[in-house]
Design an enzyme around this catalytic site. Structure first.
Site, PDB file in Angstrom:
ATOM      1  N   LYS A 286       8.259 -11.220   0.793  1.00 26.93           N
ATOM      2  CA  LYS A 286       9.698 -11.231   0.940  1.00 26.93           C
ATOM      3  C   LYS A 286      10.534  -9.883   0.472  1.00 26.93           C
ATOM      4  CE  LYS A 286      10.817 -16.051   1.856  1.00 26.93           C
ATOM      5  NZ  LYS A 286      11.526 -17.329   1.411  1.00 26.93           N
ATOM      6  N   ARG A 287      10.034  -9.598  -0.712  1.00 24.39           N
ATOM      7  CA  ARG A 287      10.406  -8.326  -1.629  1.00 24.39           C
ATOM      8  C   ARG A 287      10.276  -6.859  -0.535  1.00 24.39           C
ATOM      9  NH1 ARG A 287       8.190 -11.205  -5.600  1.00 24.39           N
ATOM     10  NH2 ARG A 287       6.133  -9.950  -5.428  1.00 24.39           N
TER      11      ARG A 287
END
Length: 488
Positions: free
Chosen positions: A258-259
């Site tokens: 997700k980063r």
């Protein structure tokens, strides 16, 4: 006669749809559509703590946006529903099959306390990670002891009874035959203390009851497959075809997280990518057609998809390639569709009364994602500060001095131009260049610089001037003259 192909997409409603989940859905869809089978949507919401409000809506929106239409699902009963696992729990189906395994000696009740389980935790060699390997403590309980504990309401789980000796072999259509030492198979929980089935158990029961012939999932589930196989064999059920997809990594070969900022479908749509592009791109994350074609519609993907051509090695999420592909899709868009999507981005930076359709036509072939539009057109709203060195162009043989001279000469000519259209302006500059004995570029380059203040623009000088209009163009040319004078 071969059995009809039935695949399923079984997401958990825990948030935005990760690119890896979308690829699983897409591959399952392509396999079944290529074979003329059925594609099923099943919502796996047995992990109630992780469920996120609105996540089912996200799943539905994503499938609709990508064109992955399903034949059976929560709103399309094909006779094997319900298609939401929490609703299936209420029917008692999972407990029924878990108890059947207990009767067969393939599963057992476990009454161990959290404190005892904590005492079984051990460190994985060479890491800081801890795991719990269950020691089959409750397997030795007699039937009477089990019944007494159940009667007294002591909390329990039901565990799979896996052998500790020998090996289990299963076949994957991508990775081939894989054998695992049974000593590595933990007695995984089938029914949790809240009465809900675990993901692993519900998966097997539902896939069988729904007639799933091909199970598509990420290769992180390879290690769990022997346990699934043992469940199928314990029930005497036919094992489906396994198709494990390769890992998706970022450009640094780390698992896409997700980063990264672009790990979910909605992230990408918000960044200005088209759904068709995302589908096309995701299809190529671990698979390629025989002819190596890269730009393909969903119908073409259905026609060409052969899952036997999937790769084993990790697929790299190449963001640059995704941008390029999106640019190709944007170029081919119907203009009205493009304009509808582009307009909000145009209006973010342009508030003047200008011909926004002409501006949109200019940028359609020059952008890769829709937010790019703003940087391409912001000069229409306001002339930016710029370096007079931009007037220097070696190939055009323009210098600051020559640019100043030609702009001063063209100014009175422009004052007399009545038709301020692109074609009329071009003819004016062409005639001017012939009279001056210079190349067209030697007047068009300084003009474009003066009216835009940018090295790169979506159109040429005459196109920009037509949109800006006579008065604004003249103001900017005069500002350019003043800037050049002050720099010499």
């Amino acid at each position: 006669m071969d059995k009809k192909v039935r695949t399923r997409f079984a997401p958990s409603p825990t948030g935005r749809m990760h690119v890896g989940n979308l690829r699983t859905a897409l591959y399952a869809y392509l396999i079944t559509r290529h074979a003329g089978g059925d594609f099923i949507l099943r919502i796996e919401d047995t992990d109630q703590e992780r469920e996120m409000e609105g996540a089912v809506d996200i799943i539905n929106r994503t499938l609709e946006a990508t064109g992955l239409t399903y034949d059976e699902g929560p709103d399309k009963d094909g006779g094997v529903g319900p298609y939401v696992q929490s609703e299936r729990v209420k029917s008692g189906v999972y407990m029924k099959y878990a108890k059947e395994l207990v009767e067969k000696g393939e599963a057992y009740y476990c009454f161990c306390t959290p404190e005892r389980l904590l005492s079984l935790r051990t460190k994985v060699e060479g890491t800081d990670k801890e795991i719990t390997v269950y020691d089959k403590h409750c397997l030795s309980l007699s039937k009477e002891e089990v019944e007494e504990k159940l009667a007294n309401g002591i909390p329990y789980v039901i565990r799979q009874n896996n052998p500790t000796e020998g090996t289990t072999t299963f076949h994957d259509d991508i990775y081939g035959d894989i054998s695992v030492d049974n000593a590595e198979l933990d007695d995984m929980i089938l029914i949790k203390s809240d009465g809900f089935p675990t993901y692993n158990f519900a998966n097997v029961v539902d896939d069988h009851l729904m007639g799933i012939t091909h199970v598509v999932r990420g290769n992180e589930y390879l290690s769990s497959s022997p346990k699934y196989n043992r469940l199928y064999e314990a029930f005497g059920w036919e094992v489906p075809e396994y198709i494990h997809c390769p890992l998706i990594t970022d450009e640094e070969h780390k698992k896409l997280s997700k980063r990264s900022g672009h790990s979910s479908f909605e992230d990408l749509i918000e960044q200005g990518f088209l759904p068709e592009t995302v589908v096309n791109f995701v299809a190529l994350l671990g698979w390629s057609p025989e002819d190596d074609q890269e730009i393909m519609s969903l119908d073409e993907l259905v026609e060409k998809f052969d899952y036997h051509r999937m790769n084993k090695s990790p697929a790299v999420f190449d963001y640059g390639k995704l941008r390029w592909m999106n640019g190709e899709y944007i170029k081919k868009m119907d203009f009205d569709d493009f304009y509808a999507k582009a307009l909000p981005y145009i209006k973010e930076v342009i508030h003047k009364e200008l011909d926004l359709q002409k501006i949109a036509r200019m940028v359609q072939t020059r952008i890769e994602v829709f937010p790019d539009i703003k940087d391409h057109i912001d000069f229409f709203e306001k002339l930016p500060e710029y370096d007079p060195e931009m007037y220097v162009h070696k190939k055009m043989k323009t210098t600051k001095e020559s640019s100043l001279e030609e702009l001063k000469k063209i100014l009175p000519v422009l004052e007399g131009v009545g038709d301020w259209s692109n074609d009329s302006l071009y003819e004016t500059f062409k005639t001017f260049a012939e009279k001056e004995g210079i190349k067209n570029g030697q007047i068009l380059w300084p003009l474009r610089t003066a009216v835009s203040g940018k090295q790169m623009t979506p159109g040429g000088a005459t196109e920009l001037m037509e949109i800006l209009g006579h008065d604004e163009s003249m103001i900017r040319i005069k500002q350019g003259i003043e800037l050049l004078r002050n720099s010499l």
